[in-house]
Write a protein that holds these residues in place. Structure first.
Motif, PDB file in Angstrom:
ATOM      1  N   MET A 170     -14.160   0.762   2.598  1.00 43.39           N
ATOM      2  CA  MET A 170     -12.882   0.987   1.917  1.00 43.39           C
ATOM      3  C   MET A 170     -12.148  -0.332   1.698  1.00 43.39           C
ATOM      4  O   MET A 170     -11.710  -0.664   0.611  1.00 43.39           O
ATOM      5  CB  MET A 170     -11.964   1.873   2.767  1.00 43.39           C
ATOM      6  CG  MET A 170     -12.500   3.220   3.109  1.00 43.39           C
ATOM      7  SD  MET A 170     -12.352   4.327   1.712  1.00 43.39           S
ATOM      8  CE  MET A 170     -13.989   4.224   1.065  1.00 43.39           C
ATOM      9  N   ARG A 202     -11.101  -5.444  -5.566  1.00 39.10           N
ATOM     10  CA  ARG A 202     -10.276  -5.076  -6.718  1.00 39.10           C
ATOM     11  C   ARG A 202      -9.118  -6.049  -6.903  1.00 39.10           C
ATOM     12  O   ARG A 202      -8.818  -6.483  -8.017  1.00 39.10           O
ATOM     13  CB  ARG A 202      -9.693  -3.673  -6.532  1.00 39.10           C
ATOM     14  CG  ARG A 202     -10.642  -2.617  -6.924  1.00 39.10           C
ATOM     15  CD  ARG A 202     -10.238  -1.224  -6.534  1.00 39.10           C
ATOM     16  NE  ARG A 202     -11.467  -0.471  -6.471  1.00 39.10           N
ATOM     17  CZ  ARG A 202     -12.159  -0.106  -7.546  1.00 39.10           C
ATOM     18  NH1 ARG A 202     -11.687  -0.366  -8.764  1.00 39.10           N
ATOM     19  NH2 ARG A 202     -13.300   0.506  -7.436  1.00 39.10           N
ATOM     20  N   ASP A 237     -13.681  -2.894  -0.711  1.00 40.65           N
ATOM     21  CA  ASP A 237     -13.496  -2.503  -2.095  1.00 40.65           C
ATOM     22  C   ASP A 237     -12.070  -2.837  -2.564  1.00 40.65           C
ATOM     23  O   ASP A 237     -11.872  -3.329  -3.672  1.00 40.65           O
ATOM     24  CB  ASP A 237     -13.757  -0.995  -2.232  1.00 40.65           C
ATOM     25  CG  ASP A 237     -13.779  -0.553  -3.680  1.00 40.65           C
ATOM     26  OD1 ASP A 237     -14.645  -1.055  -4.422  1.00 40.65           O
ATOM     27  OD2 ASP A 237     -12.930   0.262  -4.075  1.00 40.65           O
ATOM     28  N   MET A 238     -11.095  -2.606  -1.683  1.00 37.46           N
ATOM     29  CA  MET A 238      -9.710  -2.890  -2.074  1.00 37.46           C
ATOM     30  C   MET A 238      -9.494  -4.385  -2.266  1.00 37.46           C
ATOM     31  O   MET A 238      -8.811  -4.810  -3.194  1.00 37.46           O
ATOM     32  CB  MET A 238      -8.744  -2.326  -1.033  1.00 37.46           C
ATOM     33  CG  MET A 238      -8.609  -0.823  -1.137  1.00 37.46           C
ATOM     34  SD  MET A 238      -7.200  -0.220  -0.228  1.00 37.46           S
ATOM     35  CE  MET A 238      -7.973   0.205   1.304  1.00 37.46           C
ATOM     36  N   LEU A 256       0.829  -1.206   0.000  1.00 39.51           N
ATOM     37  CA  LEU A 256       0.000   0.000   0.000  1.00 39.51           C
ATOM     38  C   LEU A 256       0.867   1.260   0.000  1.00 39.51           C
ATOM     39  O   LEU A 256       1.746   1.396   0.843  1.00 39.51           O
ATOM     40  CB  LEU A 256      -0.897   0.028   1.239  1.00 39.51           C
ATOM     41  CG  LEU A 256      -1.981  -1.032   1.331  1.00 39.51           C
ATOM     42  CD1 LEU A 256      -2.691  -0.914   2.667  1.00 39.51           C
ATOM     43  CD2 LEU A 256      -2.979  -0.876   0.200  1.00 39.51           C
ATOM     44  N   PRO A 257       0.602   2.206  -0.901  1.00 35.71           N
ATOM     45  CA  PRO A 257       1.370   3.451  -0.903  1.00 35.71           C
ATOM     46  C   PRO A 257       1.103   4.284   0.351  1.00 35.71           C
ATOM     47  O   PRO A 257       1.941   5.056   0.762  1.00 35.71           O
ATOM     48  CB  PRO A 257       0.872   4.204  -2.135  1.00 35.71           C
ATOM     49  CG  PRO A 257       0.046   3.245  -2.904  1.00 35.71           C
ATOM     50  CD  PRO A 257      -0.382   2.161  -1.980  1.00 35.71           C
ATOM     51  N   LYS A 258      -0.096   4.135   0.919  1.00 35.95           N
ATOM     52  CA  LYS A 258      -0.394   4.847   2.150  1.00 35.95           C
ATOM     53  C   LYS A 258      -0.874   3.845   3.187  1.00 35.95           C
ATOM     54  O   LYS A 258      -1.727   3.015   2.897  1.00 35.95           O
ATOM     55  CB  LYS A 258      -1.474   5.900   1.898  1.00 35.95           C
ATOM     56  CG  LYS A 258      -1.923   6.592   3.161  1.00 35.95           C
ATOM     57  CD  LYS A 258      -2.821   7.770   2.914  1.00 35.95           C
ATOM     58  CE  LYS A 258      -3.288   8.292   4.261  1.00 35.95           C
ATOM     59  NZ  LYS A 258      -3.831   9.616   4.227  1.00 35.95           N
ATOM     60  N   LYS A 259      -0.287   3.941   4.388  1.00 36.65           N
ATOM     61  CA  LYS A 259      -0.644   2.983   5.434  1.00 36.65           C
ATOM     62  C   LYS A 259      -2.103   3.142   5.840  1.00 36.65           C
ATOM     63  O   LYS A 259      -2.603   4.255   5.985  1.00 36.65           O
ATOM     64  CB  LYS A 259       0.214   3.237   6.669  1.00 36.65           C
ATOM     65  CG  LYS A 259       1.591   2.656   6.578  1.00 36.65           C
ATOM     66  CD  LYS A 259       2.254   2.794   7.947  1.00 36.65           C
ATOM     67  CE  LYS A 259       3.756   2.720   7.821  1.00 36.65           C
ATOM     68  NZ  LYS A 259       4.408   3.360   8.969  1.00 36.65           N
ATOM     69  N   LEU A 260      -2.753   2.019   6.071  1.00 36.63           N
ATOM     70  CA  LEU A 260      -4.131   2.055   6.542  1.00 36.63           C
ATOM     71  C   LEU A 260      -4.114   2.402   8.029  1.00 36.63           C
ATOM     72  O   LEU A 260      -3.215   1.999   8.742  1.00 36.63           O
ATOM     73  CB  LEU A 260      -4.752   0.675   6.325  1.00 36.63           C
ATOM     74  CG  LEU A 260      -6.270   0.583   6.286  1.00 36.63           C
ATOM     75  CD1 LEU A 260      -6.792   1.362   5.095  1.00 36.63           C
ATOM     76  CD2 LEU A 260      -6.716  -0.860   6.168  1.00 36.63           C
ATOM     77  N   PHE A 261      -5.117   3.159   8.501  1.00 39.31           N
ATOM     78  CA  PHE A 261      -5.028   3.615   9.887  1.00 39.31           C
ATOM     79  C   PHE A 261      -6.077   3.032  10.837  1.00 39.31           C
ATOM     80  O   PHE A 261      -6.339   3.597  11.886  1.00 39.31           O
ATOM     81  CB  PHE A 261      -5.034   5.144   9.950  1.00 39.31           C
ATOM     82  CG  PHE A 261      -6.017   5.810   9.023  1.00 39.31           C
ATOM     83  CD1 PHE A 261      -7.366   5.629   9.204  1.00 39.31           C
ATOM     84  CD2 PHE A 261      -5.578   6.618   7.986  1.00 39.31           C
ATOM     85  CE1 PHE A 261      -8.271   6.233   8.371  1.00 39.31           C
ATOM     86  CE2 PHE A 261      -6.483   7.232   7.136  1.00 39.31           C
ATOM     87  CZ  PHE A 261      -7.830   7.037   7.328  1.00 39.31           C
ATOM     88  N   TRP A 262      -6.700   1.919  10.470  1.00 37.12           N
ATOM     89  CA  TRP A 262      -7.592   1.244  11.431  1.00 37.12           C
ATOM     90  C   TRP A 262      -6.981  -0.113  11.753  1.00 37.12           C
ATOM     91  O   TRP A 262      -6.753  -0.917  10.834  1.00 37.12           O
ATOM     92  CB  TRP A 262      -8.975   1.018  10.826  1.00 37.12           C
ATOM     93  CG  TRP A 262      -9.700   2.245  10.417  1.00 37.12           C
ATOM     94  CD1 TRP A 262     -10.191   3.213  11.245  1.00 37.12           C
ATOM     95  CD2 TRP A 262     -10.045   2.643   9.083  1.00 37.12           C
ATOM     96  NE1 TRP A 262     -10.816   4.176  10.493  1.00 37.12           N
ATOM     97  CE2 TRP A 262     -10.741   3.856   9.177  1.00 37.12           C
ATOM     98  CE3 TRP A 262      -9.824   2.092   7.830  1.00 37.12           C
ATOM     99  CZ2 TRP A 262     -11.224   4.524   8.064  1.00 37.12           C
ATOM    100  CZ3 TRP A 262     -10.298   2.752   6.722  1.00 37.12           C
ATOM    101  CH2 TRP A 262     -10.998   3.955   6.846  1.00 37.12           C
TER     102      TRP A 262
END
Lengths: 373, 329
Positions: B274, B281, B277-278, B233-239
């Motif tokens: 979110m 995909r 959906d990921m 992931l380009p941006k870390k998930l925050f949950w």
């Protein structure tokens, strides 16, 4: 590089000013419409909130105008919006749009990383120029907020509502055109004079309603079915808990500038009802309600997109605030299924209720005067 | 007389009960659990809760209401803000003590403490000792209880990741496993408070077992694998809980022995909208079968069974007759 930025009410005016000043081509997506919403709804996850659906719609429409780079604000949670940039990039990529995404946030907390991103978004213009551009754009944001609030004042008082709307539309266009600080100041002065010169209608002082809630639905008339205009026409002066310059100042510049109607104290006001922040503007919604109640407002409307997590927390606590401060509160959820007529009916009912309570109160006072109570 | 603390059997109970249980028991505090979710609890929750909130939160109201009449000294409603570095829990859990007390009047006193391990994992001890002090215990007893609680929680997570069944890891009985020998292996993604709440999830796992499916849950994936998968992931998930769901999803997609994935979510879940959906995909790109099941208070059992059967028939066909062609075309 052709850069674009999603719509949220009038935020396009300062953003466009920023890029114009830096001499970078900015593609303003077509304004939020049924078309952008339907494109967004089609391609976003079903459970995502309305702002994301409109974002996706904006980006697809901007791509058709040639945009190739997206500027987004970020976040570190727990509100979903913080992850929208990345989620939207994936959606657009799968649709075949190869956008370059710049998220305005410190990547993994690195300020150097943020500086690099700003430099990149500004197409490597010198820092001195970037700072001037930011200054200029921020002035426009403050001016926009001041104009919006004058319109809030004018709407319930004007004899011909259409004149106010025309004045507002002209002000938006002229603020967008204003090329220097001086013309921004002149415009604000001019709008003030025009507002005061409007022909007024007779009648009681307008009732006052504070609008609180999630920032996007609060600031964007398309997504909130233009509640401010409807309320104004129904004889209500509105105020809201969030103005765009305040939000930019607090979240991007960490309070460096002086914004319009700053709301730092809202968190403190919320503490007796909600002791901890809950992401998004949940705590500010409670704080804003407390402030409006103390200022003697007649009612509160909470706006939020369906499934918005922080605002659901606020919505669950607001009944307590309503009871303890004795102020009526209505919660209005919006999503892609919302209809204007239904919303209007609810607004009318809410206002009837408030006006009736007010007139009963007045009767009690009159009786006391008559009977020497 | 010892202190009696009521713990609602919902939401974070499914993640952190071993910690709470051992902590309280070591202090000699009596725990009163609400009964497992049932029709009356479920219905009561739906009446009490805010209309637009998610199903597990609604059910939770029912559990709290049940404890109201059980003669407890406190109801335990911790505010778990963050349990892992750089992550948060859902916003709804951040406002929990206030939300619940607004929705259910006349509750016994609420026992609450903030758990915020976002910056520093040592905050766990801090939070637990505040909790112990609120109940009037001394430092020495608390220290001992913290050790026991944290130890139990670590052991619980270790057991789960080593493949132990959830209910057994929680020291209960395992779910019923009659029926045919498993022909398929399906990864079921979702929050623990949906997956392991039999009534709310309409016994999804038992139904799958009966249909001859071996079920893999996110809790059974090793932490290293989750962390490795999330590096893409380009941006870390925050949950934090969603990180496990997403990482497990990515891991199971690459596992050839897994025939398909089911994402079980509830209406109005923000993080799931979110993450789901990921995962979908990623499934599409890898040709893995994927089905999303959304639960709410109107979900009917018959409809759920039909969808499960159709999905499983499709998976069986893919394995037996077709050349494993993606259902997405």
């Amino acid at each position: 590089m052709k850069i674009t930025f999603p719509h949220m009410g009038n935020i396009w005016i300062p953003v466009k000013a920023l890029f114009d000043y830096l001499d970078i081509e900015f593609i303003n997506p077509p304004f939020n419409s049924k078309r952008s919403l339907s494109l967004g709804t089609q391609h976003s996850p079903e459970g995502a909130c309305l702002p994301m659906k409109l974002n996706i719609g904006n980006f697809i429409e901007a791509a058709n105008l040639g945009a190739d780079t997206i500027l987004m604000t970020g976040g570190i949670g727990p509100c979903r919006f913080g992850y929208y940039g990345e989620a939207e990039r994936q959606i657009l990529e799968d649709l075949g749009y190869n956008f370059d995404l710049i998220t305005l946030e410190p990547p993994d907390g690195s300020l150097i990383g943020l500086a690099k991103r700003i430099k990149y978004a500004a197409n490597y213009r010198p820092w001195s120029k970037i700072i001037l551009a930011v200054n200029f754009a921020f002035r426009k944001a403050v001016a926009m907020d001041r104009i919006e609030d004058m319109i809030h004042w004018a709407r319930p008082r004007a004899a011909k509502p259409r004149e106010v709307e025309e004045l507002y539309r002209r002000a938006q266009v002229e603020l967008d055109r204003a090329a220097d600080n001086k013309s921004i100041e002149l415009l604000v002065k001019d709008v003030r004079q025009q507002v005061q010169a409007l022909k007024r209608k007779a009648g009681p002082t307008p009732i006052k309603i504070g609008i609180v809630g999630e920032i996007y639905t609060l600031l964007d008339p398309f997504s909130n079915l233009d509640v401010e205009r409807h309320l104004g026409r129904l004889g209500v002066q509105v105020d809201r808990s969030i103005y765009i310059s305040g939000w930019i100042n607090e979240h991007i510049f960490q309070g460096f500038y002086k914004a319009y109607k700053e709301t730092y104290h809202h968190q403190q006001l919320a503490k007796p009802f909600l002791a901890h922040w809950v992401g998004g503007h949940g705590q500010e919604t409670i704080g804003g309600t407390v402030e409006f109640a103390r200022k003697g407002f007649d009612g509160i409307i909470q706006l939020l997109p369906l499934t918005c997590m922080p605002e659901i927390v606020a919505a669950a606590i607001l009944p307590k605030v309503s009871k303890s401060l004795n102020i009526p509160i209505m919660t209005l959820y919006v999503d892609e299924q919302s209809g204007e007529a239904g919303t209007l009916t609810r607004l009318e009912a809410f206002i009837d209720l408030i006006s009736r309570a007010k007139s009963l109160e007045q009767e009690v006072i009159n009786e006391q005067i008559v009977f020497g109570g | 007389m010892g202190i009696k603390v009521g713990i609602p059997r919902g939401l974070l109970y499914f993640y952190y009960y071993p910690l709470w249980e051992r902590f309280f028991r070591s202090l000699g505090v009596e725990i009163v659990l609400s009964t497992a979710t049932s029709r009356p609890i479920f219905n009561r929750g739906i009446v009490l809760a805010n209309d637009e909130t998610c199903l597990p939160v609604k059910v939770f109201y029912g559990h709290v209401e049940e404890l109201k009449n059980k003669n407890v000294d406190y109801i335990f409603l911790p505010r778990m803000i963050s349990m892992e570095k750089d992550t948060y829990l859902c916003p709804k859990l951040l406002g929990f003590p206030e939300v619940i007390t607004t929705g259910i009047p006349n509750l016994p006193p609420v026992l609450t403490v903030n758990f915020n391990l976002r910056k520093d994992s040592r905050e766990m001890d801090e939070a637990l000792s505040k909790l112990g002090k609120q109940l009037g215990f001394g430092n020495k007893e608390i220290k001992h209880a913290i050790k026991a609680g944290v130890g139990a929680q670590t052991e619980f997570e270790r057991l789960l990741q080593s493949g132990q069944e959830y209910e057994i890891a929680l020291k209960g009985r395992g779910v019923e496993k009659t029926g045919e020998t498993p022909q398929l292996k399906i990864g079921v993604l979702g929050h623990a408070y949906l997956l392991y709440d039999g009534f709310t999830s309409l016994d999804l796992r038992t139904k799958l077992h009966k249909l001859g499916v071996k079920v893999v849950m996110p809790e059974s994936i090793a932490q290293e694998d989750i962390d490795k998968q999330l590096q893409v992931l380009p941006k870390k998930l925050f949950w934090s809980h969603s990180k496990r769901i997403l990482g497990a999803g990515f891991d199971l997609i690459q596992d050839d022995s897994v025939d398909g994935l089911i994402h079980i979510t509830c209406f109005g879940c923000g993080p799931d909208s979110m993450v789901g959906d990921m995962v979908e995909r990623a499934c599409r790109k890898q040709g893995k079968a994927f089905m999303m099941l959304t639960l709410d208070e109107h979900t009917g059992e018959a409809g759920l069974i039909t969808r499960l059967e159709a999905y499983i028939d499709m998976l069986k066909r893919r394995v037996q007759v077709e050349d494993n062609v993606s259902a997405h075309g």
